[in-house]
Scaffold this motif. Structure first.
Motif, PDB file in Angstrom:
ATOM      1  N   ILE A  51      12.966   2.869 -21.087  1.00 15.84           N
ATOM      2  CA  ILE A  51      11.915   1.872 -20.943  1.00 15.84           C
ATOM      3  C   ILE A  51      12.525   0.680 -20.219  1.00 15.84           C
ATOM      4  N   GLU A  52      11.938   0.264 -19.100  1.00 17.73           N
ATOM      5  CA  GLU A  52      12.473  -0.843 -18.328  1.00 17.73           C
ATOM      6  C   GLU A  52      11.418  -1.911 -18.112  1.00 17.73           C
ATOM      7  N   PHE A  53      11.856  -3.167 -18.116  1.00 21.80           N
ATOM      8  CA  PHE A  53      10.976  -4.298 -17.834  1.00 21.80           C
ATOM      9  C   PHE A  53      11.817  -5.421 -17.261  1.00 21.80           C
ATOM     10  N   SER A  54      11.166  -6.373 -16.603  1.00 21.51           N
ATOM     11  CA  SER A  54      11.907  -7.454 -15.972  1.00 21.51           C
ATOM     12  C   SER A  54      11.044  -8.696 -15.853  1.00 21.51           C
ATOM     13  N   SER A  55      11.673  -9.789 -15.452  1.00 20.52           N
ATOM     14  CA  SER A  55      10.959 -11.043 -15.221  1.00 20.52           C
ATOM     15  C   SER A  55      11.819 -11.943 -14.350  1.00 20.52           C
ATOM     16  N   GLY A  56      11.188 -12.627 -13.416  1.00 21.90           N
ATOM     17  CA  GLY A  56      11.930 -13.558 -12.599  1.00 21.90           C
ATOM     18  C   GLY A  56      11.335 -13.719 -11.207  1.00 21.90           C
ATOM     19  N   PRO A  57      11.870 -14.692 -10.459  1.00 25.73           N
ATOM     20  CA  PRO A  57      12.930 -15.625 -10.877  1.00 25.73           C
ATOM     21  C   PRO A  57      12.424 -16.623 -11.918  1.00 25.73           C
ATOM     22  N   ASN A  58      13.287 -16.971 -12.847  1.00 20.87           N
ATOM     23  CA  ASN A  58      12.937 -17.837 -13.970  1.00 20.87           C
ATOM     24  C   ASN A  58      13.734 -19.132 -13.936  1.00 20.87           C
ATOM     25  N   VAL A  59      13.121 -20.182 -14.475  1.00 23.01           N
ATOM     26  CA  VAL A  59      13.786 -21.476 -14.618  1.00 23.01           C
ATOM     27  C   VAL A  59      13.433 -22.044 -15.982  1.00 23.01           C
ATOM     28  N   GLY A  60      14.415 -22.490 -16.734  1.00 17.16           N
ATOM     29  CA  GLY A  60      14.147 -23.124 -18.025  1.00 17.16           C
ATOM     30  C   GLY A  60      15.410 -23.221 -18.859  1.00 17.16           C
ATOM     31  N   VAL A  61      15.391 -24.105 -19.833  1.00 19.57           N
ATOM     32  CA  VAL A  61      16.510 -24.268 -20.756  1.00 19.57           C
ATOM     33  C   VAL A  61      15.969 -24.328 -22.172  1.00 19.57           C
ATOM     34  N   ASN A  62      16.483 -23.453 -23.030  1.00 24.34           N
ATOM     35  CA  ASN A  62      16.071 -23.411 -24.427  1.00 24.34           C
ATOM     36  C   ASN A  62      17.326 -23.173 -25.267  1.00 24.34           C
ATOM     37  N   VAL A  63      17.873 -24.252 -25.825  1.00 26.14           N
ATOM     38  CA  VAL A  63      19.129 -24.154 -26.583  1.00 26.14           C
ATOM     39  C   VAL A  63      18.891 -24.012 -28.082  1.00 26.14           C
ATOM     40  N   VAL A 103      19.873  -2.895 -23.348  1.00 24.82           N
ATOM     41  CA  VAL A 103      20.750  -3.625 -22.431  1.00 24.82           C
ATOM     42  C   VAL A 103      19.909  -4.613 -21.619  1.00 24.82           C
ATOM     43  N   PHE A 104      20.315  -5.874 -21.631  1.00 26.36           N
ATOM     44  CA  PHE A 104      19.642  -6.925 -20.872  1.00 26.36           C
ATOM     45  C   PHE A 104      20.649  -7.522 -19.893  1.00 26.36           C
ATOM     46  N   SER A 105      20.336  -7.448 -18.607  1.00 24.99           N
ATOM     47  CA  SER A 105      21.236  -7.966 -17.581  1.00 24.99           C
ATOM     48  C   SER A 105      20.443  -8.830 -16.601  1.00 24.99           C
ATOM     49  N   TRP A 106      21.141  -9.656 -15.826  1.00 25.30           N
ATOM     50  CA  TRP A 106      20.470 -10.549 -14.884  1.00 25.30           C
ATOM     51  C   TRP A 106      21.384 -10.858 -13.712  1.00 25.30           C
ATOM     52  N   ASP A 107      20.765 -11.340 -12.631  1.00 27.42           N
ATOM     53  CA  ASP A 107      21.533 -11.721 -11.458  1.00 27.42           C
ATOM     54  C   ASP A 107      21.969 -13.184 -11.576  1.00 27.42           C
ATOM     55  N   ASP A 108      22.718 -13.627 -10.589  1.00 23.85           N
ATOM     56  CA  ASP A 108      23.239 -14.999 -10.579  1.00 23.85           C
ATOM     57  C   ASP A 108      23.074 -15.548  -9.167  1.00 23.85           C
ATOM     58  N   PRO A 109      21.852 -15.941  -8.796  1.00 30.20           N
ATOM     59  CA  PRO A 109      21.579 -16.324  -7.401  1.00 30.20           C
ATOM     60  C   PRO A 109      22.404 -17.504  -6.916  1.00 30.20           C
ATOM     61  N   SER A 160      19.928 -20.809 -20.701  1.00 26.67           N
ATOM     62  CA  SER A 160      20.288 -21.624 -19.533  1.00 26.67           C
ATOM     63  C   SER A 160      19.956 -20.810 -18.297  1.00 26.67           C
ATOM     64  N   VAL A 161      18.771 -21.035 -17.752  1.00 29.52           N
ATOM     65  CA  VAL A 161      18.241 -20.175 -16.695  1.00 29.52           C
ATOM     66  C   VAL A 161      17.827 -21.035 -15.507  1.00 29.52           C
ATOM     67  N   LEU A 162      18.477 -20.835 -14.379  1.00 24.05           N
ATOM     68  CA  LEU A 162      18.274 -21.696 -13.212  1.00 24.05           C
ATOM     69  C   LEU A 162      17.931 -20.892 -11.965  1.00 24.05           C
ATOM     70  N   GLY A 163      17.055 -19.886 -12.136  1.00 25.48           N
ATOM     71  CA  GLY A 163      16.584 -19.138 -10.980  1.00 25.48           C
ATOM     72  C   GLY A 163      16.881 -17.655 -11.001  1.00 25.48           C
ATOM     73  N   SER A 164      17.323 -17.132 -12.116  1.00 25.74           N
ATOM     74  CA  SER A 164      17.720 -15.722 -12.193  1.00 25.74           C
ATOM     75  C   SER A 164      16.550 -14.816 -12.567  1.00 25.74           C
ATOM     76  N   THR A 165      16.758 -13.517 -12.359  1.00 24.70           N
ATOM     77  CA  THR A 165      15.818 -12.470 -12.762  1.00 24.70           C
ATOM     78  C   THR A 165      16.547 -11.519 -13.696  1.00 24.70           C
ATOM     79  N   TYR A 166      15.953 -11.250 -14.857  1.00 25.43           N
ATOM     80  CA  TYR A 166      16.596 -10.341 -15.805  1.00 25.43           C
ATOM     81  C   TYR A 166      15.880  -8.992 -15.814  1.00 25.43           C
ATOM     82  N   THR A 167      16.598  -7.976 -16.283  1.00 28.09           N
ATOM     83  CA  THR A 167      16.040  -6.640 -16.470  1.00 28.09           C
ATOM     84  C   THR A 167      16.439  -6.131 -17.845  1.00 28.09           C
TER      85      THR A 167
END
Length: 245
Positions: A51-63, A103-109, A160-167
């Motif tokens: 099962i695969e899903f994704s979202s992005g590019p995302n921006v936001g900070v939630n500590v 498994v949750f992974s993301w890029d680092d633009p 801490s998300v500043l423009g990445s897309t996760y899968t």
């Protein structure tokens, strides 16, 4: 109150270190907000595949995970994903070490290594049953695969998300079978074609079940239940229905 004070303190420290401009962050969050995972739900079965899903590019900070994970669009952004796990009741008898692997992974633009998501998994009652909240990429969770139907949900927190897309990718890892079991029998009994041939498994006698298993075996060319054979079997059924009485 404690959460508000904590966030205010964190923002002050971040500004002092020059890591984040509060005005710029608020503008980005207000313009975009948290995107929903795509798709927003999925069902994992013996035959479904990952099962695969994704979202992005995302921006936001939630500590908030440092205190208690809290989601509140757009201020405290998270994504949400609903998962149904539907596995044979006897899976533990045949594959006692079977796992659900998440498994949750993301890029680092920006190439700065600052992207970070935290993942929380809840059962149908809202209890937290698993989490992956480190600085790792990917974040990985596993849990024992149990037989039956279970409903879960995930919060993917934008730590801490500043423009990445996760899968996100959720798979069934059967592992090694139990000693002495007939795995062919297991797959035959729980295959799509076998369930269609015997929709009320367990309500028939042992001899009836053996007869149905033998019928499925003949139609599956010795147990190879590929997608092409399923199409052929269904086409044959439709052909019989169209013949005049």
């Amino acid at each position: 109150m404690f959460l508000n004070n904590y966030l205010e303190k964190w923002m002050t420290i971040s500004l002092g270190r020059g890591r984040l401009a509060a005005a710029g962050l608020c503008a980005l969050m207000a313009s975009q907000g948290a995107l929903a995972a795509d798709p927003s739900e999925g069902t994992l079965t013996l035959e479904s595949g990952p099962i695969e899903f994704s979202s992005g590019p995302n921006v936001g900070v939630n500590v908030t995970p440092q205190v208690e994970a809290t989601c509140m669009d757009v201020l405290l952004p998270c994504d949400h994903f609903d998962l149904t796990i539907d596995l044979p009741e006897d899976i533990g008898d045949y594959f006692p070490s079977a796992l659900i692997r998440m498994v949750f992974s993301w890029d680092d633009p920006a190439g700065a290594g600052a992207e970070d998501y935290d993942i929380y998994m809840y059962d149908a009652a809202g209890n937290e049953v698993n989490s992956a909240a480190s600085a790792n990429n990917p974040e990985v969770m596993t849990q024992l695969a149990l037989g039956g139907v279970f409903e879960y949900s995930f919060d993917i927190v934008y730590f801490s998300v500043l423009g990445s897309t996760y899968t996100g990718k959720i798979t069934l890892d059967l592992g090694e079978p139990a000693e002495g079991v007939d795995t062919e029998e297991f797959f035959m009994q729980n295959s799509l074609l076998a369930r269609a041939w015997s929709p009320v498994a367990g309500d028939s006698s042992e001899s009836e079940q053996e007869s149905r298993s033998a019928s499925v075996d003949r139609r599956s060319a010795g147990g190879a239940l590929g997608g092409g054979l399923l199409v052929v079997a269904l086409a044959g059924l439709l052909g019989r229905r169209r013949r005049p009485a």
